[in-house]
Scaffold this motif. Structure first.
Motif, mmCIF file in Angstrom:
data_model
loop_
_atom_site.group_PDB
_atom_site.id
_atom_site.type_symbol
_atom_site.label_atom_id
_atom_site.label_comp_id
_atom_site.label_asym_id
_atom_site.label_seq_id
_atom_site.Cartn_x
_atom_site.Cartn_y
_atom_site.Cartn_z
ATOM 1 N N GLN A 1 -0.716 15.634 18.023
ATOM 2 C CA GLN A 1 -1.221 15.502 19.390
ATOM 3 C C GLN A 1 -0.932 14.111 19.963
ATOM 4 N N LEU A 2 -0.574 13.198 19.082
ATOM 5 C CA LEU A 2 -0.295 11.827 19.512
ATOM 6 C C LEU A 2 1.197 11.532 19.573
ATOM 7 N N GLY A 3 1.961 12.210 18.750
ATOM 8 C CA GLY A 3 3.400 11.961 18.711
ATOM 9 C C GLY A 3 4.202 13.245 18.610
ATOM 10 N N GLN A 4 5.478 13.150 18.891
ATOM 11 C CA GLN A 4 6.399 14.278 18.768
ATOM 12 C C GLN A 4 6.988 14.271 17.357
ATOM 13 N N VAL A 5 6.727 15.331 16.624
ATOM 14 C CA VAL A 5 7.166 15.416 15.231
ATOM 15 C C VAL A 5 8.442 16.254 15.152
#
Length: 222
Positions: free
Chosen positions: A92-96
């Motif tokens: 939810q915080l970064g693009q994986v």
């Protein structure tokens, strides 16, 4: 209400549970199968079962999230990052993104202030990761699946199953404690039958935990 609770032993055998005939008493101990509705004013057996089911579901989730030998971007979904605004899943915080079978990249451009916390959460996870941070990009090398790594995962599976059994015992203990509070209102025969039912439920779910562990261990060790 009190009259409905103080049933005779013969009535209990008929209404609360079913037992195998005495002719089979030389075999395994007879099982009790209590109708939850008939003891609902004493204890909610369906709720006890739901709590035990939740323990098993948590174990399966732990196995799926932490003990996979196959790599995918979703392998990091369970990583929780602690920030000043609260705790959030890393996805939810970064693009994986999966760059290769041995490399996952987390782009923290959307929340750059959480980059350090995300990297620390990855290091602290049970996956034994050693992320490399460059600006807002976190590169996460995935360890090769060696025999040693498989054995470590199998040990972790055992730890998860032991944790599940402890949770199961807590559910059972809570149910027994609740029953003891009713001892002045309910006959000893009733309490004994319900305790036996709770123990049977505990044994059944404990056996399921062992099956899950055996299956996962075989998968990990090959």
């Amino acid at each position: 209400m009190a009259l409905s609770r103080r049933r005779s032993p013969s009535c209990l055998a008929r209404l609360y549970g079913t037992k195998k005939s005495k002719a089979k008493s030389k075999g395994p101990q007879a099982k009790v199968n209590i109708n939850p509705e008939l003891v609902g004013d004493i204890i909610n057996l369906e709720e006890v079962k739901q709590d035990m089911t939740a323990v098993l579901a948590t174990l399966k989730d732990d196995f799926s999230r932490n003990l996979s030998i196959r790599t995918s971007p979703g392998a990091l979904d369970h990583i929780i990052v602690s920030t000043k605004d609260g705790r959030f899943p890393i996805n939810q915080l970064g693009q994986v993104a999966m760059k290769s079978p041995q490399l996952i990249v987390v782009n923290m451009t959307g929340f750059p202030e959480a980059t350090a916390a995300a990297a620390q959460a990855l290091r602290d996870s049970s996956m034994r990761l050693n992320p490399d941070v460059e600006g807002t990009i976190i590169r996460v090398p995935i360890p090769k699946v060696t025999r040693e790594h498989r054995e470590n995962l199998a040990k972790l599976a055992k730890q998860f199953s032991n944790k599940a059994k402890e949770s199961l015992r807590r559910v059972r203990s809570g149910a027994v404690t609740q029953l003891k509070r009713e001892k002045d209102q309910v006959s000893e025969d009733t309490i004994r039958l319900i305790e036996k039912q709770v123990q049977q439920m505990t044994d059944s779910f404990s056996a399921d935990i062992e099956k899950q562990l055996a299956t996962k261990t075989k998968e990990l060790l090959g």
